[in-house]
Write an enzyme that holds these catalytic residues in place. Sequence first.
Site, PDB file in Angstrom:
ATOM      1  N   TYR A  88      79.404  68.918  18.992  1.00 26.51           N
ATOM      2  CA  TYR A  88      78.660  68.130  18.007  1.00 26.51           C
ATOM      3  C   TYR A  88      77.157  68.279  18.266  1.00 26.51           C
ATOM      4  CZ  TYR A  88      77.027  63.972  15.457  1.00 26.51           C
ATOM      5  OH  TYR A  88      76.370  63.119  14.601  1.00 26.51           O
ATOM      6  N   THR A 107      75.890  71.602  17.096  1.00 28.58           N
ATOM      7  CA  THR A 107      75.725  71.713  15.630  1.00 28.58           C
ATOM      8  C   THR A 107      74.461  70.978  15.184  1.00 28.58           C
ATOM      9  OG1 THR A 107      77.081  69.727  15.106  1.00 28.58           O
ATOM     10  CG2 THR A 107      78.229  71.840  15.241  1.00 28.58           C
TER      11      THR A 107
END
Length: 243
Positions: free
Chosen positions: A151, A154
Amino acid sequence: MKTAIVSGASRGIGKACAIELAKEGYLVIVNYLNSSEKAQQVVNTISDLGGMAISYKADMSNSKEIKQMTDFVKKTYGGIDLVVANAGIGLNSLLIDTSDAQIKKLIDTNLVGTITLCRECADIMLSRHSGNIIMISSMWGQVGGSCESIYSATKGGIIAFTKALAKELGTNGIRVNCIAPGLIDTDINNNLTPEDKLALIEDIPVGRIGNAQDIANAVVWLQSDKASFVTGQVIAVNGGMII
Ligand code: NAD
């Protein structure tokens, strides 16, 4: 009429952004993945407030569906003035426990989806030499979050992409910025217990968890002429948790 696409707008931060942008006079395209009823409720809320909105189903991890949506908006409304690339998913997992499929889904949705949506919108904005791109990153994209490494990757990717794209599009009248929210009270944090939240609040100098409205307020400012000299920036909205 100005148009704004907000991805993942059936709930949470996207919903708050859609409603606030409608108040600013945008016709808002309320993008959603599965929750047609919830998206329609957002559209109804906007109508009740005297604004204009439509809901549009498209999977932000699917480039064909993204292009179909942006083509539809261009054909129907003549252009796109603002995009808020907000759709995203979380994953709490040790890296070594994370499968190929989980890694791919996270990157396809949060990073590739954001990049693709921005590409399609930029293509349309360039023909009018104006536009506004706002992406939703995360404080973990700035400093990295344990058990959220993919996460974080990203969201860090979104920050680098924002800075690069701002340089590429600046002379074409298109501003590109991102917001890095801290802990915001939405469904993405449903894994946190009330005790977890109380413990986290101790690390937040303003003494509270954020809400979707806090992020929508920053979006409203960023899209406005008051931010006309602001591009390529990461606006941290985190109550002071990460400085
Ligand atoms: P949320 O889970 O309520 O909202 C996410 C939205 O994205 C949902 O409407 C979901 O349906 C949509 N979505 C997910 N995958 C999609 C896809 N493939 N296509 C279209 N829509 C899709 O959580 P939120 O907090 O409102 O999250 C919004 C954004 O804010 C996300 O990008 C998230 O990473 C980011 N963010 C949230 C926090 C937080 O603490 N809440 C902190 C930092 C960043």
